[in-house]
Design a protein around this motif. Structure first.
Motif, mmCIF file in Angstrom:
data_model
loop_
_atom_site.group_PDB
_atom_site.id
_atom_site.type_symbol
_atom_site.label_atom_id
_atom_site.label_comp_id
_atom_site.label_asym_id
_atom_site.label_seq_id
_atom_site.Cartn_x
_atom_site.Cartn_y
_atom_site.Cartn_z
ATOM 1 N N ASN A 179 -7.964 -34.032 5.570
ATOM 2 C CA ASN A 179 -8.370 -32.739 6.116
ATOM 3 C C ASN A 179 -7.861 -31.596 5.236
ATOM 4 O O ASN A 179 -6.698 -31.574 4.829
ATOM 5 C CB ASN A 179 -7.822 -32.583 7.538
ATOM 6 N N GLU A 180 -8.729 -30.647 4.966
ATOM 7 C CA GLU A 180 -8.387 -29.549 4.059
ATOM 8 C C GLU A 180 -7.654 -28.394 4.748
ATOM 9 O O GLU A 180 -7.335 -27.391 4.114
ATOM 10 C CB GLU A 180 -9.670 -29.021 3.397
ATOM 11 N N LYS A 181 -7.412 -28.529 6.058
ATOM 12 C CA LYS A 181 -6.642 -27.522 6.805
ATOM 13 C C LYS A 181 -7.318 -26.156 6.837
ATOM 14 O O LYS A 181 -6.654 -25.125 6.944
ATOM 15 C CB LYS A 181 -5.231 -27.368 6.207
ATOM 16 N N THR A 182 -8.639 -26.132 6.740
ATOM 17 C CA THR A 182 -9.341 -24.851 6.788
ATOM 18 C C THR A 182 -9.533 -24.363 8.221
ATOM 19 O O THR A 182 -9.611 -23.162 8.464
ATOM 20 C CB THR A 182 -10.719 -24.977 6.113
ATOM 21 N N THR A 183 -9.605 -25.284 9.179
ATOM 22 C CA THR A 183 -9.775 -24.955 10.593
ATOM 23 C C THR A 183 -8.798 -25.776 11.422
ATOM 24 O O THR A 183 -8.697 -26.988 11.225
ATOM 25 C CB THR A 183 -11.216 -25.266 11.055
#
Length: 294
Positions: A179-183
């Motif tokens: 997960n890219e931790k954008t949301t």
């Protein structure tokens, strides 16, 4: 054979039933209750043993009353789960309302991931189908795949059609690792299954019995510094439910190992004791005994 009969059952029986009005569905539920309880005796031995061990302080008559109410609710759950295959977004939000979503939204505003723990209590299928549209977080849920691949795919499609992303327990760690931790992510986990390996489980006392719990949710929260909440699903009247959120831990890294699972067991037992007929008593929750760790 299942490749032939599963689609036939689904398209000829299940889907047409799911489109019936609720009034007709609850008439069917009354028939299903009679068949399950009085004719088939579906898992009566398991239900009675679970109730006796969980509520030794009650009389036989009191436990028998809970037993009958459980089967009535279970029949409702079956027809409601069938209805969830075709229920509209508006209807699912009316029938599974979140009464304090701000308890979750505040963590989105802080950029924090959240895990919501719950149990097989009341209608968790409505909860799975309807929660994502009422959340700010990107919402995922853990599930155990069915052996029947056709029905597994259809149920996944049903749960995901209003925004929920379903992941198997094996997929969850990989999802967060990538997960890219954008949301911020909200994870829904129904955590009252019997653990596959009793020796690797966390053990405490739940409903008067030694009970093993899977550690995955607590491990995940500690690894990614996630907030832990408990989601209580309460039945307001036939076909209508409310979900409320209660904090378990906002700073998981400060908690001792097992703290989250102890609090989850405490909250879940509290709501079960309020209305015990709404828990899944037909599940073999205590099929494993506590190992001797000495």
């Amino acid at each position: 054979m299942s490749k032939i009969f599963s689609p036939l059952i689904y398209y000829v029986i299940v889907i047409p039933i799911s489109h019936l009005p609720f009034g007709v569905l609850y008439f069917i539920s009354d028939i299903v209750y009679f068949l399950l309880y009085y004719i088939v005796g579906y898992r009566k031995k398991v239900v009675r043993e679970n109730l006796q061990n969980s509520f030794p302080e009650l009389t036989r008559e009191e436990r028998a009353a809970i037993e009958k109410k459980f089967y009535k609710h279970f029949a409702d759950f079956l027809v409601e789960s069938t209805k969830s295959l075709s229920i509209s977004n508006k209807a699912i939000q009316e029938r599974c309302a979140l009464i304090n979503p701000e308890e979750v939204h505040k963590y989105y505003d802080q950029g924090k991931d959240v895990i919501v723990l719950c149990g097989h209590y009341n209608n968790w299928e409505y909860y799975a189908v309807g929660i994502a549209q009422q959340m700010k977080h990107k919402t995922i849920a853990a599930y155990r795949p069915l052996k029947n691949k056709f029905f597994d795919r259809k149920i996944l499609n049903s749960r995901q059609r209003y925004g929920m992303k379903m992941l198997s327990m094996r997929e969850i760690p990989r999802f967060f690792a990538q997960n890219e931790k954008t949301t911020p992510i909200l994870s829904v986990m129904v955590n009252d299954q019997s653990p596959g390996d009793p020796k690797s489980a966390y053990w405490n006392t739940f409903l008067n019995q030694d009970t093993g719990w899977m550690k995955g949710a607590e491990k995940l929260a500690k690894k990614y510094d996630q907030v832990i909440l408990f989601g209580a699903i309460r039945k307001k009247k036939r076909g209508f439910y409310e979900v409320s959120f209660s904090p378990i831990s906002e700073d998981i890294k400060k908690e001792r190992d097992g703290f989250v699972l102890d609090k989850h067991a405490e909250y879940l037992e509290m709501v079960i004791r309020e209305h015990p007929q709404y828990w899944l008593w037909s599940h073999r929750r205590w099929k494993h005994k506590k190992p001797d760790f000495s």
